[in-house]
Design a protein around this motif. Sequence first.
Motif, PDB file in Angstrom:
ATOM      1  N   GLU A  71       3.410   2.513   9.574  1.00 31.51           N
ATOM      2  CA  GLU A  71       3.541   3.071   8.233  1.00 31.51           C
ATOM      3  C   GLU A  71       4.945   2.917   7.663  1.00 31.51           C
ATOM      4  O   GLU A  71       5.382   3.701   6.816  1.00 31.51           O
ATOM      5  CB  GLU A  71       3.095   4.533   8.230  1.00 31.51           C
ATOM      6  CG  GLU A  71       1.702   4.785   8.781  1.00 31.51           C
ATOM      7  CD  GLU A  71       0.611   3.922   8.144  1.00 31.51           C
ATOM      8  OE1 GLU A  71       0.808   3.478   6.996  1.00 31.51           O
ATOM      9  OE2 GLU A  71      -0.416   3.679   8.801  1.00 31.51           O
ATOM     10  N   SER A  76       5.765  -3.656   7.015  1.00 28.88           N
ATOM     11  CA  SER A  76       4.848  -3.202   8.069  1.00 28.88           C
ATOM     12  C   SER A  76       4.239  -4.393   8.796  1.00 28.88           C
ATOM     13  O   SER A  76       3.827  -5.370   8.184  1.00 28.88           O
ATOM     14  CB  SER A  76       3.738  -2.353   7.435  1.00 28.88           C
ATOM     15  OG  SER A  76       2.632  -2.247   8.299  1.00 28.88           O
ATOM     16  N   PHE A  79       0.843  -5.554   7.567  1.00 25.28           N
ATOM     17  CA  PHE A  79       0.779  -6.486   6.442  1.00 25.28           C
ATOM     18  C   PHE A  79       0.767  -7.923   6.952  1.00 25.28           C
ATOM     19  O   PHE A  79      -0.020  -8.756   6.480  1.00 25.28           O
ATOM     20  CB  PHE A  79       1.954  -6.298   5.486  1.00 25.28           C
ATOM     21  CG  PHE A  79       2.121  -7.467   4.539  1.00 25.28           C
ATOM     22  CD1 PHE A  79       1.250  -7.648   3.480  1.00 25.28           C
ATOM     23  CD2 PHE A  79       3.118  -8.413   4.751  1.00 25.28           C
ATOM     24  CE1 PHE A  79       1.370  -8.750   2.628  1.00 25.28           C
ATOM     25  CE2 PHE A  79       3.251  -9.506   3.906  1.00 25.28           C
ATOM     26  CZ  PHE A  79       2.380  -9.674   2.840  1.00 25.28           C
ATOM     27  N   THR A 292       4.460  -5.294   0.420  1.00 34.84           N
ATOM     28  CA  THR A 292       3.947  -5.374   1.783  1.00 34.84           C
ATOM     29  C   THR A 292       3.042  -4.193   2.139  1.00 34.84           C
ATOM     30  O   THR A 292       2.685  -4.022   3.306  1.00 34.84           O
ATOM     31  CB  THR A 292       5.108  -5.459   2.807  1.00 34.84           C
ATOM     32  OG1 THR A 292       6.029  -4.385   2.565  1.00 34.84           O
ATOM     33  CG2 THR A 292       5.832  -6.787   2.689  1.00 34.84           C
ATOM     34  N   TYR A 293       2.666  -3.401   1.131  1.00 34.88           N
ATOM     35  CA  TYR A 293       1.586  -2.436   1.371  1.00 34.88           C
ATOM     36  C   TYR A 293       0.709  -2.242   0.140  1.00 34.88           C
ATOM     37  O   TYR A 293      -0.497  -2.013   0.270  1.00 34.88           O
ATOM     38  CB  TYR A 293       2.105  -1.091   1.906  1.00 34.88           C
ATOM     39  CG  TYR A 293       2.816  -0.211   0.915  1.00 34.88           C
ATOM     40  CD1 TYR A 293       2.112   0.673   0.109  1.00 34.88           C
ATOM     41  CD2 TYR A 293       4.209  -0.230   0.803  1.00 34.88           C
ATOM     42  CE1 TYR A 293       2.768   1.512  -0.786  1.00 34.88           C
ATOM     43  CE2 TYR A 293       4.870   0.599  -0.082  1.00 34.88           C
ATOM     44  CZ  TYR A 293       4.151   1.457  -0.887  1.00 34.88           C
ATOM     45  OH  TYR A 293       4.793   2.285  -1.770  1.00 34.88           O
ATOM     46  N   GLY A 298      -0.667   1.311   6.339  1.00 36.85           N
ATOM     47  CA  GLY A 298      -0.614   0.241   7.334  1.00 36.85           C
ATOM     48  C   GLY A 298      -1.860   0.191   8.187  1.00 36.85           C
ATOM     49  O   GLY A 298      -2.389  -0.879   8.493  1.00 36.85           O
TER      50      GLY A 298
END
Length: 459
Positions: A71, A76, A79, A292-293, A298
């Motif tokens: 997370e 992460s 990702f 990336t999220y 995550g």
Amino acid sequence: MQKSHRAEPYKIKMVEPIKKLTRSERERLIAAAGYNAFQLKAEEVYIDLLTDSGTGAMSDRQWAGLMMGDESYSGSRNFYNLEAAVQQYYGYRFVVPTHQGRGAEHLISRMLIRPGMYVPGNMYFASTRLHQELAGGIFKDVIVDEAHDPYSTHPFKGDVDLLKLEKLILETGAGNIAYLSLATTVNMAGGQPISLGNLQQVRQLTLQHGVRIIHDMARVAENAYMIQQHEPGHQHKTVAAIVKEICALTDGAVMSGKKDALVNIGGFLALNDQGLYEEAKNLVIVYEGMHTYGGMAGRDMEAMAIGIAESVEEEHIAYRVHQVHYLGDQLKDAGIPVVNPIGTHGVYLNAAAFLPHIPQVQFPAQALTVALYQEGGIRSVERGILSAGRNKETGDHHYPKLELVRLAIPRRVYTLAHLDMVAEAIMATFKNKDNIRGLEMVFEPKYMRFFQARFQQVQ
């Protein structure tokens, strides 16, 4: 006709109790919900076929993946696992996660549509068209005519009509075409697939005119399975190979991972053009979260990465479509009017033929969803005049040729015995069809009215 049984390619290790209320209770509850099944509580529903989006059961591997959630706010590892899965199974170069498919639709619409541009597509979907219109786009249907005919048995009713598409390009100019919005499969037509041969011709035409193809790939594995089973020359290929062939013929994709990817939330925008990717990375920070999220935890990205791999497993996808056809074939054998051929993610009842005494302005498909809940506690969804919305210029309803009720089957959730009960309830409803009354709308929200509209029965 003897029912065709096929054993589930999984075993059940967790159960969730469900309860069937009495008919009088169901009649009271649907009336209190404004005769809109979306407004029912889940605990009031016996068999929930409202949607296959986010309602499937995850595998043991996916649940284990949740425990591996990283997370971190940025970078992460989940990702990068998701990115690798998209690149391996779909072939797109770049991935931008979003909270669900709608987030990806929003991003691509803002990036590619300028006011007054046209967005042709192989039939509309409500949220997709809304995002296109909010960006100033004008949707144009370029699907083959057979898609609007519930009696046609054309095996690939999701195909694009090449003449319609080329006519639009020539009349408006390629520069005024934002992109071709291409769905695999076509939800509003009854879960109907597009053929690989048609897509190859579409790709050739769009390259000739410099038009992008943006792929709505929520059910691409289901489409690939239908190509494998019904399009000559592809029976020897794996579903995974056909999926990658489909994606290679497009420039980018919006994905609701809540369908094929077997997760309960999440989606992504996939692109091949680095310039568009950089723009999407910037926009997603504004509307979703870090690139990336993008609005996902995550752990959910990890579950989606695993689900993508599971979605193209031959036994899984064959059984998933088998369940849909199992129910559809029972209804056809009983003389229930359904959309032909049976699609991949649900069975669609032809409400116009089911309830010919109810005029379209009295929402016959919505009335049928009410009757199915009253009869068997089954929750389904209207796909007709209510979903089509209103014409912005005239203020009148759009009047689609198809007036349908969708029975969407969640993945890995219900048994064939559950589907037998659904079939029995539909048959009982059909016997009592003359007593079903139309509806009038008493509350209409501004956007995607089918979610929150309220009705009363016509006296």
